[in-house]
Scaffold this motif. Structure first.
Motif, PDB file in Angstrom:
ATOM      1  N   PHE A 198       6.308   0.086 -19.111  1.00 16.28           N
ATOM      2  CA  PHE A 198       6.482   0.676 -17.788  1.00 16.28           C
ATOM      3  C   PHE A 198       5.868  -0.243 -16.751  1.00 16.28           C
ATOM      4  CE2 PHE A 198       2.349   2.146 -19.192  1.00 16.28           C
ATOM      5  CZ  PHE A 198       1.569   2.034 -18.057  1.00 16.28           C
ATOM      6  N   ARG A 199       6.145   0.063 -15.484  1.00 22.53           N
ATOM      7  CA  ARG A 199       5.559  -0.668 -14.362  1.00 22.53           C
ATOM      8  C   ARG A 199       4.866   0.332 -13.452  1.00 22.53           C
ATOM      9  NH1 ARG A 199       9.906  -5.245 -12.597  1.00 22.53           N
ATOM     10  NH2 ARG A 199       8.067  -5.986 -11.505  1.00 22.53           N
ATOM     11  N   ILE A 200       3.717  -0.052 -12.936  1.00 20.20           N
ATOM     12  CA  ILE A 200       2.968   0.803 -12.018  1.00 20.20           C
ATOM     13  C   ILE A 200       3.562   0.677 -10.624  1.00 20.20           C
ATOM     14  CG2 ILE A 200       0.710   1.173 -10.936  1.00 20.20           C
ATOM     15  CD1 ILE A 200      -0.505   0.145 -13.603  1.00 20.20           C
ATOM     16  N   VAL A 201       3.710   1.811  -9.954  1.00 24.12           N
ATOM     17  CA  VAL A 201       4.266   1.839  -8.594  1.00 24.12           C
ATOM     18  C   VAL A 201       3.164   2.220  -7.618  1.00 24.12           C
ATOM     19  CG1 VAL A 201       5.989   2.880  -7.076  1.00 24.12           C
ATOM     20  CG2 VAL A 201       6.526   2.527  -9.496  1.00 24.12           C
ATOM     21  N   GLU A 202       3.027   1.416  -6.581  1.00 23.57           N
ATOM     22  CA  GLU A 202       2.091   1.707  -5.501  1.00 23.57           C
ATOM     23  C   GLU A 202       2.882   1.942  -4.220  1.00 23.57           C
ATOM     24  OE1 GLU A 202      -0.551  -1.584  -5.024  1.00 23.57           O
ATOM     25  OE2 GLU A 202      -1.629  -1.191  -6.892  1.00 23.57           O
ATOM     26  N   ILE A 203       2.453   2.919  -3.460  1.00 19.48           N
ATOM     27  CA  ILE A 203       3.034   3.171  -2.140  1.00 19.48           C
ATOM     28  C   ILE A 203       1.882   3.266  -1.157  1.00 19.48           C
ATOM     29  CG2 ILE A 203       4.349   4.772  -0.686  1.00 19.48           C
ATOM     30  CD1 ILE A 203       6.034   5.442  -3.122  1.00 19.48           C
ATOM     31  N   ASP A 204       1.975   2.483  -0.099  1.00 17.80           N
ATOM     32  CA  ASP A 204       0.928   2.432   0.923  1.00 17.80           C
ATOM     33  C   ASP A 204      -0.444   2.143   0.313  1.00 17.80           C
ATOM     34  OD1 ASP A 204       2.820   2.941   2.905  1.00 17.80           O
ATOM     35  OD2 ASP A 204       2.544   5.114   2.766  1.00 17.80           O
ATOM     36  N   GLY A 205      -0.472   1.292  -0.723  1.00 16.53           N
ATOM     37  CA  GLY A 205      -1.719   0.865  -1.329  1.00 16.53           C
ATOM     38  C   GLY A 205      -2.300   1.817  -2.360  1.00 16.53           C
ATOM     39  N   GLN A 206      -1.633   2.918  -2.621  1.00 17.23           N
ATOM     40  CA  GLN A 206      -2.114   3.907  -3.590  1.00 17.23           C
ATOM     41  C   GLN A 206      -1.194   3.948  -4.805  1.00 17.23           C
ATOM     42  OE1 GLN A 206      -4.983   5.744  -3.098  1.00 17.23           O
ATOM     43  NE2 GLN A 206      -5.217   4.484  -1.264  1.00 17.23           N
ATOM     44  N   VAL A 207      -1.769   4.007  -5.999  1.00 16.28           N
ATOM     45  CA  VAL A 207      -0.962   4.158  -7.210  1.00 16.28           C
ATOM     46  C   VAL A 207      -0.363   5.559  -7.199  1.00 16.28           C
ATOM     47  CG1 VAL A 207      -1.018   4.274  -9.726  1.00 16.28           C
ATOM     48  CG2 VAL A 207      -2.360   2.533  -8.539  1.00 16.28           C
ATOM     49  N   THR A 251      15.472   3.703 -11.282  1.00 14.05           N
ATOM     50  CA  THR A 251      15.626   5.073 -10.796  1.00 14.05           C
ATOM     51  C   THR A 251      14.269   5.729 -10.546  1.00 14.05           C
ATOM     52  OG1 THR A 251      17.681   5.238 -12.051  1.00 14.05           O
ATOM     53  CG2 THR A 251      16.719   7.299 -11.283  1.00 14.05           C
ATOM     54  N   ASP A 252      13.288   5.422 -11.400  1.00 16.24           N
ATOM     55  CA  ASP A 252      11.939   5.960 -11.206  1.00 16.24           C
ATOM     56  C   ASP A 252      11.311   5.435  -9.917  1.00 16.24           C
ATOM     57  OD1 ASP A 252      12.198   7.302 -13.646  1.00 16.24           O
ATOM     58  OD2 ASP A 252      11.123   5.737 -14.760  1.00 16.24           O
ATOM     59  N   TYR A 307       6.415 -16.646   6.300  1.00 15.74           N
ATOM     60  CA  TYR A 307       6.377 -15.206   6.569  1.00 15.74           C
ATOM     61  C   TYR A 307       5.929 -14.472   5.315  1.00 15.74           C
ATOM     62  CZ  TYR A 307       7.986 -10.463   7.360  1.00 15.74           C
ATOM     63  OH  TYR A 307       8.044  -9.103   7.473  1.00 15.74           O
ATOM     64  N   ILE A 308       4.955 -13.602   5.441  1.00 20.30           N
ATOM     65  CA  ILE A 308       4.491 -12.793   4.324  1.00 20.30           C
ATOM     66  C   ILE A 308       4.722 -11.332   4.700  1.00 20.30           C
ATOM     67  CG2 ILE A 308       2.528 -12.095   2.929  1.00 20.30           C
ATOM     68  CD1 ILE A 308       1.340 -14.871   3.465  1.00 20.30           C
ATOM     69  N   SER A 309       5.567 -10.680   3.923  1.00 19.86           N
ATOM     70  CA  SER A 309       5.859  -9.278   4.213  1.00 19.86           C
ATOM     71  C   SER A 309       4.777  -8.390   3.599  1.00 19.86           C
ATOM     72  CB  SER A 309       7.231  -8.900   3.656  1.00 19.86           C
ATOM     73  OG  SER A 309       7.223  -8.977   2.251  1.00 19.86           O
ATOM     74  N   HIS A 310       4.647  -7.211   4.141  1.00 24.64           N
ATOM     75  CA  HIS A 310       3.715  -6.212   3.640  1.00 24.64           C
ATOM     76  C   HIS A 310       4.482  -4.910   3.446  1.00 24.64           C
ATOM     77  CE1 HIS A 310       0.257  -8.794   4.206  1.00 24.64           C
ATOM     78  NE2 HIS A 310       0.765  -9.123   5.379  1.00 24.64           N
ATOM     79  N   PRO A 311       5.285  -4.859   2.368  1.00 28.00           N
ATOM     80  CA  PRO A 311       6.094  -3.663   2.157  1.00 28.00           C
ATOM     81  C   PRO A 311       5.247  -2.458   1.768  1.00 28.00           C
ATOM     82  CG  PRO A 311       6.213  -5.076   0.247  1.00 28.00           C
ATOM     83  CD  PRO A 311       5.441  -5.828   1.302  1.00 28.00           C
ATOM     84  N   ARG A 312       5.773  -1.281   2.004  1.00 26.29           N
ATOM     85  CA  ARG A 312       5.064  -0.051   1.640  1.00 26.29           C
ATOM     86  C   ARG A 312       5.055   0.166   0.134  1.00 26.29           C
ATOM     87  NH1 ARG A 312       6.907   5.081   4.762  1.00 26.29           N
ATOM     88  NH2 ARG A 312       5.031   5.826   3.727  1.00 26.29           N
ATOM     89  N   ILE A 313       6.064  -0.388  -0.559  1.00 20.64           N
ATOM     90  CA  ILE A 313       6.206  -0.160  -1.996  1.00 20.64           C
ATOM     91  C   ILE A 313       5.935  -1.459  -2.749  1.00 20.64           C
ATOM     92  CG2 ILE A 313       7.788   0.550  -3.829  1.00 20.64           C
ATOM     93  CD1 ILE A 313       9.358   2.027  -1.569  1.00 20.64           C
ATOM     94  N   VAL A 314       5.068  -1.383  -3.754  1.00 23.54           N
ATOM     95  CA  VAL A 314       4.785  -2.517  -4.627  1.00 23.54           C
ATOM     96  C   VAL A 314       4.982  -2.044  -6.061  1.00 23.54           C
ATOM     97  CG1 VAL A 314       3.062  -4.175  -5.432  1.00 23.54           C
ATOM     98  CG2 VAL A 314       3.129  -3.516  -3.011  1.00 23.54           C
ATOM     99  N   VAL A 315       5.795  -2.798  -6.808  1.00 26.18           N
ATOM    100  CA  VAL A 315       6.024  -2.491  -8.214  1.00 26.18           C
ATOM    101  C   VAL A 315       5.354  -3.604  -9.009  1.00 26.18           C
ATOM    102  CG1 VAL A 315       7.729  -2.009  -9.994  1.00 26.18           C
ATOM    103  CG2 VAL A 315       8.218  -1.387  -7.616  1.00 26.18           C
ATOM    104  N   LEU A 316       4.314  -3.235  -9.746  1.00 26.67           N
ATOM    105  CA  LEU A 316       3.525  -4.216 -10.487  1.00 26.67           C
ATOM    106  C   LEU A 316       4.218  -4.628 -11.777  1.00 26.67           C
ATOM    107  CD1 LEU A 316       0.016  -2.642  -9.876  1.00 26.67           C
ATOM    108  CD2 LEU A 316       1.114  -4.502  -8.623  1.00 26.67           C
ATOM    109  N   GLY A 317       3.665  -5.640 -12.432  1.00 29.79           N
ATOM    110  CA  GLY A 317       4.259  -6.199 -13.644  1.00 29.79           C
ATOM    111  C   GLY A 317       4.350  -5.202 -14.786  1.00 29.79           C
TER     112      GLY A 317
END
Length: 78
Positions: free
Chosen positions: A26-35, A43-44, A8-18
């Protein structure tokens, strides 16, 4: 391989990069594929999600958040 036997491979709306090796890190946050911004703490990430109307109940749920290059406790370069 049948579909039921495939992983199973999930496709979450939120991705927190390395972690980015800057001062401070810091870490880059993507939501729905957009930074959408940078996170220096969990907390951020929660604030970014809330700004897009997403409530996170479990930061460890891979259907909600994908942590790339570490987990919710990884905020420095190793």
């Amino acid at each position: 391989m049948t579909e039921s036997a495939s992983p199973y491979i999930s496709h979450p709306r939120i991705v927190v990069l390395g972690v980015q090796p800057t001062t401070p890190p810091f870490r880059i946050v993507e939501i729905d594929g957009q930074v959408v911004g940078e996170a220096k703490t969990v907390t951020d990430v929660l604030a970014a999600a809330a700004a897009f109307g997403i409530t996170i109940h479990d930061l460890d749920d891979p259907d909600v958040v994908r942590w790339v290059g570490g987990d919710k406790f990884t905020w420095t370069v190793h």
